[in-house]
Scaffold this motif. Sequence first.
Motif, PDB file in Angstrom:
ATOM      1  N   ASP A 255       4.607 -13.137   3.415  1.00 35.70           N
ATOM      2  CA  ASP A 255       4.371 -13.889   4.646  1.00 35.70           C
ATOM      3  C   ASP A 255       2.876 -14.128   4.868  1.00 35.70           C
ATOM      4  O   ASP A 255       2.446 -15.225   5.232  1.00 35.70           O
TER       5      ASP A 255
ATOM      6  N   ARG B 142       1.621 -16.679   2.250  1.00 34.07           N
ATOM      7  CA  ARG B 142       1.991 -18.057   2.600  1.00 34.07           C
ATOM      8  C   ARG B 142       1.212 -18.561   3.808  1.00 34.07           C
ATOM      9  O   ARG B 142       0.889 -19.752   3.909  1.00 34.07           O
TER      10      ARG B 142
ATOM     11  N   ASP C 108      -1.886 -20.456   3.214  1.00 35.95           N
ATOM     12  CA  ASP C 108      -1.787 -21.834   2.724  1.00 35.95           C
ATOM     13  C   ASP C 108      -2.173 -22.827   3.809  1.00 35.95           C
ATOM     14  O   ASP C 108      -2.582 -23.960   3.513  1.00 35.95           O
TER      15      ASP C 108
ATOM     16  N   ASP D 148      11.619 -12.178   2.257  1.00 33.27           N
ATOM     17  CA  ASP D 148      10.719 -13.306   1.999  1.00 33.27           C
ATOM     18  C   ASP D 148      10.705 -13.683   0.528  1.00 33.27           C
ATOM     19  O   ASP D 148      10.504 -14.857   0.181  1.00 33.27           O
TER      20      ASP D 148
ATOM     21  N   LEU E 148      11.159 -17.695  -1.383  1.00 33.25           N
ATOM     22  CA  LEU E 148      10.065 -18.358  -2.087  1.00 33.25           C
ATOM     23  C   LEU E 148      10.541 -19.659  -2.731  1.00 33.25           C
ATOM     24  O   LEU E 148      11.692 -19.772  -3.171  1.00 33.25           O
TER      25      LEU E 148
ATOM     26  N   LYS F 176       6.190 -21.295  -6.052  1.00 35.79           N
ATOM     27  CA  LYS F 176       5.500 -20.059  -5.664  1.00 35.79           C
ATOM     28  C   LYS F 176       5.938 -18.891  -6.541  1.00 35.79           C
ATOM     29  O   LYS F 176       5.109 -18.070  -6.963  1.00 35.79           O
TER      30      LYS F 176
END
Length: 577
Positions: free
Chosen positions: A121, A124, A127, A155, A159, A163
């Motif tokens: 988490d 990401r 990003d 999580d 993905l 990723k």
Amino acid sequence: MSRSSSVYNELRVEKQLCDAVIRVDNTEFHVHKVILCNCSTFFRALFNSRSSPDNQLFEIPNVSAEVMKLIIEFAYTSFVPVTQDNVHELFVTADRFKVTGIIEVCSDFLEEQLTPLNCIDVWRMTDNCYHPEMKNKAFQFLLNHFEEVASTSEDFLLLSAQKLGEIIESDQLIVKTEKIVFEAILRWVNYSTEERREHISLLLSKVRLALMPPEYIMKSVDNNEVIRSSAECRTLFRRAMENMLDMRTKNLSNSVVCYPLAHPRLPAAVLLAIGGKSDKTPTNGIESYDVCANCWVKITSTELTPRAYHGTVFLDGSVYCVGGTDNVQQFSTVQRLDLGTHTWQEVAPMHSRRCYVCVTVLDGYIYAMGGYDGHSRRSTAERYKPRNNQWTLIASMNANRSGAGCTTLHGKIYICGGFNGHEFLSTAECYTPETNQWTMITPMGSRRSSVGVVAYAGYVFAVGGFDGTTRLRTAEAYNPDTDTWSEMPSMVKCRSNFGVAVMDDRLFVVGGYNSFSTSVGVECYNIGAEHWSYVPDMKTSRYALSCCVVYGLTNTAEYAAPRPSLQVSEVEEDKVV
């Protein structure tokens, strides 16, 4: 908070001398433009280039009043309360408003709170905002804890294929076996089989399939419908089997293998063999054992003083070489290697000269015990605190010992064997830091000087050494719960004055002297299999060396075997068709 900051904040709270109003979700905040400009380039642009000087009301969309309140208070007080509940929104908003101070506080908080359950988490999240340092830390944590992440994190199952591919293709992915990566991909595909089956061949092409057992590969093809129905996957597995055959028939070392499906990942830790004597001359040579490539690598080290019969430990990202001799004098000096910069520096010397010294680490201190000062064998001991660069004497041992071996286990230091100047010792004792007291324990079954001692699987192992007559290959293990020693399987070769360390759930013995010659040989012991096996030889024979395991490095590749870059022709030859 400074006095001036306190005054400005009081004026803000009392709405005095304010020259701007920030409106968020119908909530208004009275502020001073100059204070917000001081902490954020966003507000400086907002108040100057994006509005007229007489404009006082600024409506800001897409941010909650709660977070805006925290940002404004930080501008005045330099303090922000970061919690699990607000850190994500606060981090993203601070990045949007270019509030560097809050970004740093949030980054520190996130780094401390990283777990296998939240690291994806956090990765990401970066990003959506430019913070490469935090992104790299979250990604590195994910790589270091991949097995737990893949098996426990929801999580992970969410993905994207892109990723997931980015994760599993990394050389820095830490896994004990490639089967872990393979099975993680299957778990990800099975979460939504019909939607994800088209990605399986691309993902499996990033797994080092040729490093997996061939019988496991054949079983996987037979038992998995998604793999079995994919012509691309079947081609991949055939190529993997061909790579295995090539490596065996051509006797290729993993360190030079250029096949994508057999490309070794970087190890989680490397074993360093430092100093010692080669051809009776002390050396400053360093070699590193890469367990994934299964080979030794020479590390350049011109700044280290050549030394033998010294101690080596790893602490807080640095290697310390303690005491020893250059054949002329016995050292009290200590040199520290910064593994990040490859630079050596001399730190505070010990109170005594010590070669044939015992060195270990416990609770952030480096302990140095016994040894030979050029005149007598010593019972004295001291410890070093890196934070203040100072050695402090502790209680002396019950016996004079040089050439003993030591280790730490369950918060205590154990020292075994050695030579007291008159006889070779089988005695052993342990040190309790809380009481600053040494206590004799049950003696070993054999007299052992120049012995390897290490904690392994809850025991204290004493391996090899010299009993006054012969070099030994026997080993014994001490159980601190019962205060008893028991015999263990013997090494393949007898040796004394060698390096010893535990890495990758195995006990390694490195180099040494066998009564006739200096050795390049290395062996390891697996307590589960109760078996010693050969490891590739060092590049240089030596004895009186010292070993330590280093880990947690950001530059592990600089201490590992070179990973050859794959040429386009090689990749094309091995790609899925």
